[in-house]
Design a protein around this motif. Structure first.
Motif, PDB file in Angstrom:
ATOM      1  N   ASN A   1      -4.146   5.297  -4.813  1.00  0.00           N
ATOM      2  CA  ASN A   1      -3.791   4.295  -3.714  1.00  0.00           C
ATOM      3  C   ASN A   1      -4.649   3.286  -3.739  1.00  0.00           C
ATOM      4  O   ASN A   1      -4.399   2.257  -3.068  1.00  0.00           O
TER       5      ASN A   1
ATOM      6  N   ASN B   1      -2.479   1.059  -5.752  1.00  0.00           N
ATOM      7  CA  ASN B   1      -1.077   0.980  -5.337  1.00  0.00           C
ATOM      8  C   ASN B   1      -0.217   1.291  -6.527  1.00  0.00           C
ATOM      9  O   ASN B   1       0.940   0.643  -6.772  1.00  0.00           O
TER      10      ASN B   1
ATOM     11  N   ARG C   1      -0.925   9.511  -7.606  1.00  0.00           N
ATOM     12  CA  ARG C   1      -0.779   8.009  -7.165  1.00  0.00           C
ATOM     13  C   ARG C   1      -2.358   7.775  -7.256  1.00  0.00           C
ATOM     14  O   ARG C   1      -3.132   8.599  -7.008  1.00  0.00           O
TER      15      ARG C   1
ATOM     16  N   THR D   1       4.352  10.425   1.388  1.00  0.00           N
ATOM     17  CA  THR D   1       2.828   9.854   1.131  1.00  0.00           C
ATOM     18  C   THR D   1       2.094  10.523   2.186  1.00  0.00           C
ATOM     19  O   THR D   1       0.752  10.477   2.242  1.00  0.00           O
TER      20      THR D   1
ATOM     21  N   ARG E   1       0.857  -1.180  -0.069  1.00  0.00           N
ATOM     22  CA  ARG E   1      -0.105   0.007  -0.139  1.00  0.00           C
ATOM     23  C   ARG E   1       0.762   1.297   0.070  1.00  0.00           C
ATOM     24  O   ARG E   1       1.724   1.282   0.715  1.00  0.00           O
ATOM     25  N   ILE E   2       0.387   2.104  -0.787  1.00  0.00           N
ATOM     26  CA  ILE E   2       1.344   3.477  -1.013  1.00  0.00           C
ATOM     27  C   ILE E   2       1.268   4.117   0.342  1.00  0.00           C
ATOM     28  O   ILE E   2       2.410   4.621   0.468  1.00  0.00           O
TER      29      ILE E   2
END
Length: 118
Positions: free
Chosen positions: A74, A77, A72, A53, A27-28
């Motif tokens: 999320n 990912n 991004r 992040t 997971r970012i």
């Protein structure tokens, strides 16, 4: 260990656009910093853009400001780099990077080639 897989590189004419993607095995939101670096032949690897992040603060190299956008997803990912108004000097291997953990463990993708023709 976090695994990173880049895609989206290729050959494009000057002034064109490309979007790079980096699929991450974690997971970012669990990572500290994610970003893109590049390395041209005979040159050192340099930061292109990054995101902290926690909070979403971004950083760009002066040479790409206003042309490249890091983002991004999320839920997927996945990290992206939208590259517009490409120049021949953007030609390089682009690497996805993630830093995580208390000691900022560094992980790299395998790299994807971007070639901009004049």
């Amino acid at each position: 260990q976090v695994q990173l897989v880049e895609s989206g590189g290729g050959l494009v004419q000057a002034g064109g656009s490309l979007r790079l993607s980096c699929a991450m095995s974690a997971r970012i939101s669990s990572l500290n910093v994610v970003g893109w670096y590049r390395q041209a032949p005979g040159k050192q690897r340099e930061l292109v853009a990054s995101i902290i992040t926690d909070g979403g603060s971004t950083k760009y190299a002066d040479s790409v400001k206003g042309r490249f956008t890091i983002s991004r997803d999320n839920a997927k990912n996945t990290l992206y780099l939208q590259m517009d108004s490409l120049k021949p000097e953007d030609t390089a291997v682009y690497y996805c990077n993630a830093k995580y953990g208390a000691w900022s463990t560094n992980r790299w993708g395998q790299g994807t080639q971007v070639t901009v023709s004049s």
